[in-house]
Design a protein around this motif. Structure first.
Motif: not given
Length: 428
Positions: A258-271
């Protein structure tokens, strides 16, 4: 803003869940070896990573229990119940005697590996502090002293780890040397900007691109006053770390779970599902927390001037140069500086938190992860007789947000992909 805090906390949780070992680790675990499986885990996710790995090998592959052993070391409060692997909780960010003991066990197990064995190394943020094995001639107290000095200096995590790697018997590729001729495989949850394998956990299983000269330059840059033993060690050629081409790395794969970018992408999809525009600033932000907050406040004002409804997302690892005597961490200090910069602006709110569940503090698992703020935070504080600027000058962001009831405190998350920041900009 009605509902803004709930929305922001939901985004924070989505980011954390995307990086939890139960989600990201199982597909990456290698098949069992012919011989023993030696599991060595370190960092804030060490307990949860080891727990997932144990279930994978004991329940799915049904290997004989006696073929699996190991040791996992995590920050105090981050331990998990394990069946075959010994779980030890230790100090972070300043190492303690429990970390010293855990590292000794890890090195003994690595030394015991044979050609048919697999040394499976599971790492996450915090491994650098949890795996503590001072170089010859350096005492445990010396190592604690240099860690405290680096943490207070404002040095970034890459600089801190460069010094650590040249004062260690496990960091900077040395664990791979100890495990050889056993096969060694490392899987990591990244907490460093850029996801550099040599920086995660101070790179115990990969070649080290940094040098003793680099470490000495960092000491000079921050004008650190260190024990004489540290100075001698950083001038001793024997403490140079293994470099590319060393036989220990010939069969030592490294994988990111897991990378920080993966977590941000998950949040981006929710946004995206909410209809807000997502402004992604990336997962690798670094810099002084209050300075980054000032830059983000300017971006908020630009978006407001354009009449946009947006969510600004960013990750990375900010730093704080400590000048005061208060309590806090980079995420809380960022939120306090942002609250001051956005004072009086309607329809704007933000959350900044560390995905491991704790932000700075004294190393207690109950420390807050970060804080929530909005355009009315500063005014609410002043109404209570609190001066936001004075709290910022004293680096007392915890005290400030504690008084307002705006700390974000989820407790240990059992993962760590660095900072998570989100700012909601709505139309007034």
């Amino acid at each position: 803003m009605v509902g803004s805090r709930t929305f922001l906390e939901a985004l924070f949780r989505i980011a954390i869940d995307a990086a939890h070992p139960a989600t990201c680790l199982p597909p990456l675990l290698p098949p069992p070896p012919k011989g023993r499986l030696i599991l060595l885990a370190a960092g804030k996710a060490a307990g949860s990573m080891a727990q997932v790995a144990e279930a994978h090998y004991l329940d799915q592959f049904r290997i004989a229990a006696e073929r699996l052993n190991g040791v996992a070391v995590a920050r105090h409060g981050y331990g998990r119940h394990l069946r075959r692997v010994r779980m030890i909780e230790a100090g972070h960010p300043v190492p303690d005697a429990a970390g010293l003991e855990a590292t000794g066990h890890a090195l003994e197990l690595a030394d015991s590996g044979g050609p048919n064995d697999l040394v499976l190394v599971l790492m996450s943020g915090g491994a650098s502090a949890n795996w503590i094995a001072p170089a010859d001639g350096v005492s445990f107290v010396d190592k604690q002293t240099v860690t405290r000095a680096l943490l207070r200096s404002g040095a970034n995590i890459g600089e801190i780890n460069t010094v650590r790697k040249h004062l260690s018997r496990i960091k900077g590729g040395r664990l791979a040397r100890r495990a050889y001729p056993a096969k060694i495989a490392a899987i990591a949850i990244s907490d460093v900007p850029g996801d550099d394998p040599s920086a995660i956990g101070s790179g115990p299983t990969v070649p080290d691109p940094t040098t003793l000269a680099n470490a000495r330059a960092i000491v000079a840059k921050y004008k650190l006053e260190l024990p004489e033993a540290i100075t001698r060690a950083l001038n001793d050629p024997k403490n140079e770390s293994p470099k590319p081409g060393d036989p220990a790395f010939a069969d030592a794969p490294f994988t990111l779970a897991a990378r920080p970018a993966d977590s941000l992408r998950a949040a981006e999809a929710a946004v995206a599902e909410t209809g807000y525009e997502c402004v992604m600033l990336g997962a690798n932000l670094e810099g002084e927390a209050r300075d980054v907050a000032a830059e983000h406040a300017k971006l908020v004002r630009n978006l407001r001037a354009q009449g946009k409804r947006a969510v600004i997302l960013s990750g990375g690892e900010l730093t704080v140069t400590i000048r005061g005597k208060g309590r806090g961490g980079p995420n809380q200090e960022y939120a306090l500086a942002l609250a001051i910069a956005l004072d009086g602006m309607p329809a704007v709110a933000a959350l900044a938190g560390d995905t491991d569940g704790t932000d700075g503090g004294a190393g207690d698992a109950t420390d807050p992860a970060g804080a929530y703020c909005d355009g009315q935070t500063a005014a609410r504080a002043k109404a209570l007789g609190l001066d936001p600027a004075a709290f910022l000058a004293n680096n007392d962001s915890t005290g400030f947000f504690e008084a307002l009831g705006d700390l974000v405190a989820p407790g240990p998350t059992y993962t760590n992909v660095n900072d998570f920041r989100a700012i909601v900009v709505d139309r007034p």
